[in-house]
Scaffold this motif. Sequence first.
Motif, PDB file in Angstrom:
ATOM      1  N   VAL A 149     -50.454  18.435   2.217  1.00 12.16           N
ATOM      2  CA  VAL A 149     -50.282  19.848   2.676  1.00 12.16           C
ATOM      3  C   VAL A 149     -48.838  19.742   3.284  1.00 12.16           C
ATOM      4  O   VAL A 149     -48.446  18.951   4.378  1.00 12.16           O
ATOM      5  CB  VAL A 149     -51.353  19.973   3.736  1.00 12.16           C
ATOM      6  N   LEU A 150     -48.090  20.762   3.041  1.00  8.46           N
ATOM      7  CA  LEU A 150     -46.500  20.791   3.781  1.00  8.46           C
ATOM      8  C   LEU A 150     -46.141  21.711   4.698  1.00  8.46           C
ATOM      9  O   LEU A 150     -45.394  21.939   5.285  1.00  8.46           O
ATOM     10  CB  LEU A 150     -45.685  20.935   2.362  1.00  8.46           C
ATOM     11  N   THR A 152     -48.149  22.997   7.425  1.00 11.06           N
ATOM     12  CA  THR A 152     -48.849  22.980   8.608  1.00 11.06           C
ATOM     13  C   THR A 152     -48.536  22.288   9.904  1.00 11.06           C
ATOM     14  O   THR A 152     -47.874  21.086   9.734  1.00 11.06           O
ATOM     15  CB  THR A 152     -50.368  22.515   8.146  1.00 11.06           C
ATOM     16  N   MET A 153     -48.645  22.882  10.795  1.00 10.21           N
ATOM     17  CA  MET A 153     -48.334  22.399  12.244  1.00 10.21           C
ATOM     18  C   MET A 153     -49.554  21.914  12.789  1.00 10.21           C
ATOM     19  O   MET A 153     -50.549  22.656  12.955  1.00 10.21           O
ATOM     20  CB  MET A 153     -47.501  23.521  12.992  1.00 10.21           C
ATOM     21  N   ILE A 154     -49.600  20.690  13.488  1.00 15.89           N
ATOM     22  CA  ILE A 154     -50.873  20.553  14.358  1.00 15.89           C
ATOM     23  C   ILE A 154     -50.438  20.688  15.759  1.00 15.89           C
ATOM     24  O   ILE A 154     -49.207  20.350  16.398  1.00 15.89           O
ATOM     25  CB  ILE A 154     -51.052  18.941  14.019  1.00 15.89           C
ATOM     26  N   THR A 155     -51.361  21.443  16.363  1.00 18.73           N
ATOM     27  CA  THR A 155     -51.029  21.558  17.923  1.00 18.73           C
ATOM     28  C   THR A 155     -52.459  21.037  18.631  1.00 18.73           C
ATOM     29  O   THR A 155     -53.351  20.859  17.895  1.00 18.73           O
ATOM     30  CB  THR A 155     -51.141  23.055  18.139  1.00 18.73           C
ATOM     31  N   TYR A 157     -54.022  22.505  21.859  1.00 20.32           N
ATOM     32  CA  TYR A 157     -54.377  23.146  22.751  1.00 20.32           C
ATOM     33  C   TYR A 157     -55.850  23.295  22.960  1.00 20.32           C
ATOM     34  O   TYR A 157     -56.628  23.493  21.851  1.00 20.32           O
ATOM     35  CB  TYR A 157     -53.690  24.517  22.514  1.00 20.32           C
TER      36      TYR A 157
ATOM     37  N   GLY B  41     -41.190  20.095   5.693  1.00 13.25           N
ATOM     38  CA  GLY B  41     -42.309  21.047   5.664  1.00 13.25           C
ATOM     39  C   GLY B  41     -41.852  22.402   5.132  1.00 13.25           C
ATOM     40  O   GLY B  41     -40.646  22.713   5.315  1.00 13.25           O
ATOM     41  N   SER B  45     -41.119  26.709  12.906  1.00 18.03           N
ATOM     42  CA  SER B  45     -41.689  26.876  14.121  1.00 18.03           C
ATOM     43  C   SER B  45     -42.084  28.068  14.523  1.00 18.03           C
ATOM     44  O   SER B  45     -41.667  29.323  14.052  1.00 18.03           O
ATOM     45  CB  SER B  45     -40.416  26.150  14.840  1.00 18.03           C
ATOM     46  N   TYR B  50     -46.101  24.590  20.957  1.00 15.08           N
ATOM     47  CA  TYR B  50     -45.674  23.422  20.964  1.00 15.08           C
ATOM     48  C   TYR B  50     -46.402  22.304  20.060  1.00 15.08           C
ATOM     49  O   TYR B  50     -47.598  22.610  19.992  1.00 15.08           O
ATOM     50  CB  TYR B  50     -45.901  22.576  22.383  1.00 15.08           C
ATOM     51  N   SER B  51     -45.836  21.924  19.063  1.00 16.89           N
ATOM     52  CA  SER B  51     -46.373  21.276  17.861  1.00 16.89           C
ATOM     53  C   SER B  51     -46.553  19.955  18.380  1.00 16.89           C
ATOM     54  O   SER B  51     -45.318  19.273  18.884  1.00 16.89           O
ATOM     55  CB  SER B  51     -45.546  21.367  16.537  1.00 16.89           C
ATOM     56  N   ALA B  52     -47.763  19.018  17.758  1.00 13.45           N
ATOM     57  CA  ALA B  52     -48.004  17.882  18.328  1.00 13.45           C
ATOM     58  C   ALA B  52     -46.783  16.790  17.488  1.00 13.45           C
ATOM     59  O   ALA B  52     -46.846  15.979  17.945  1.00 13.45           O
ATOM     60  CB  ALA B  52     -49.496  17.629  18.036  1.00 13.45           C
ATOM     61  N   ARG B  53     -46.698  17.349  16.466  1.00 16.03           N
ATOM     62  CA  ARG B  53     -45.461  16.785  15.588  1.00 16.03           C
ATOM     63  C   ARG B  53     -44.868  17.558  14.625  1.00 16.03           C
ATOM     64  O   ARG B  53     -45.320  18.958  14.589  1.00 16.03           O
ATOM     65  CB  ARG B  53     -46.506  15.660  14.630  1.00 16.03           C
ATOM     66  N   ILE B  55     -43.746  19.784  11.357  1.00 16.58           N
ATOM     67  CA  ILE B  55     -44.384  20.484  10.330  1.00 16.58           C
ATOM     68  C   ILE B  55     -44.350  19.757   8.964  1.00 16.58           C
ATOM     69  O   ILE B  55     -43.310  19.315   8.721  1.00 16.58           O
ATOM     70  CB  ILE B  55     -43.851  21.968  10.107  1.00 16.58           C
ATOM     71  N   GLY B  56     -45.568  19.653   8.327  1.00 17.44           N
ATOM     72  CA  GLY B  56     -45.505  19.101   7.134  1.00 17.44           C
ATOM     73  C   GLY B  56     -45.722  17.634   7.036  1.00 17.44           C
ATOM     74  O   GLY B  56     -46.631  17.215   7.595  1.00 17.44           O
ATOM     75  N   LEU B  57     -45.044  17.007   6.052  1.00 14.38           N
ATOM     76  CA  LEU B  57     -45.346  15.491   5.766  1.00 14.38           C
ATOM     77  C   LEU B  57     -43.851  14.626   6.268  1.00 14.38           C
ATOM     78  O   LEU B  57     -42.882  15.214   6.190  1.00 14.38           O
ATOM     79  CB  LEU B  57     -45.658  15.338   4.449  1.00 14.38           C
TER      80      LEU B  57
END
Lengths: 298, 151
Positions: A149-150, A152-155, A157, B41, B45, B50-53, B55-57
């Motif tokens: 998956v390219l 996707t941002m993981i958050t 909260y 990715g 943004s 706030y992104s934990a990491r 985006i993407g791979l």
Amino acid sequence: MESNSQLRYRPIIDDWDTFLSSAQTPLPYVVRTNTLKIESPALQQRFVAAGIDAVSYAWSDELFEMPEPPGRRIEHWLGLYYAQEAVQTLPVMALDPQPGETILDLCAAPGGKATFIAARMHNQGTLVANEPSGRRQMSLLANINRLGVLNTMITAYQGENFPMGTRFDRVLVDAPCSAEGTLRKESSLQQGASMNTISRLARLQKRLIVRAFDLLAPGGCLVYSTCTFAPEENEAVVTHLLQERDARISPFNIPIKASPGLTGWLNEAFPAEIQHCVRVYPHHLNSGGGFLARITRA
Amino acid sequence: MPVSPELRKEITSFYERQFGIPESFLQELAIEANKEEIWGGTGVSLPGIYSARAIGLRIGRNFPGSFKPTSVFLSALGARISRSEVSIELEDLRKLLLGHRIPYSGTERGYVALKYRDDILGCGRCHDSKLRALIPTGRRRELLEILRTHS
């Protein structure tokens, strides 16, 4: 055999005897094709070549019923499929994600629905997969990596406090729930959930659904889903949103037999439009059970 | 943070030169990097989130003077890879997954895409007539277990 907790639901579940029989039957092994890496016909060809009698579903050619546990095959390791109960694919079908959109999965781990959303988006647009638990984030991340998956941002909260800076085209709230619909794989749930658990979760679910609605762009679509039968976690939560916000329940088609949302439970009446929600029981599709509501913002 | 145009060019040129990935495909990726890791990715943004990491791979690691591709990105590229593939048989694959270096007499040099049957498994490296797997340890163990079960 009927438990006391299950008897609570006897008046609302169609074809009670079939439901009970289904609840005692082991779940089939089901996989969803990861169309980011392979198309369903090609995956089926691989199964045939490997001598696996995988049967595709009549209502979704992305789903295959497998004759053996699917997690220990190289196709799984490669991310060509995701092992997933058939009922768990319905919220994403109701959400109907489109390429290029901005979408939020508010309770995303372990990623079965998030990776399905990304596949429906063809990796185009932005998907925010939110998961506050660090431990559960690890499984989400592993699945995102495995499935390629390219977008996707993981958050991380707390869902009910997700920041309000961005409005989304679509939001999925697959809410933490008492999981009564998973009774075929979790035998302790044959007894149903305790009322304390249901009440505690319902309070959280009401906060989540309101925040999710507030995060929608005008014209946006919210899908609220659970894998439980308890009306306190389903129709009552959606009713709470209708009371708090100018939300509309949107009818939608799902490709299986299902039951309408309840317009009343115990001493509580729900608005008539709650009928447009969907209840799915294990005997409807030989899977787990759940609840779905598709909500739009004017 | 987004990479400089120079580093971006270095990365896309590497994937095109080494693995035959067209720059046009990689141009669709937003590429970000910290001190060591490089991410690619297609998402963007979003304000106030706030992104934990990134985006993407994770698409690579950046060492002084060299760039190392990642197994996860090579696996995602899959059939788009047209160069530097090294096909391996089952017994050699087992040895590689156990962490051994195996003799290699082919023409590829440097980082390669390890291929088993028709599938790209991840990153390997050919050096001094030896081939080794650079697939992360946990993933190697998982695959080894699968191969034990199904053969």
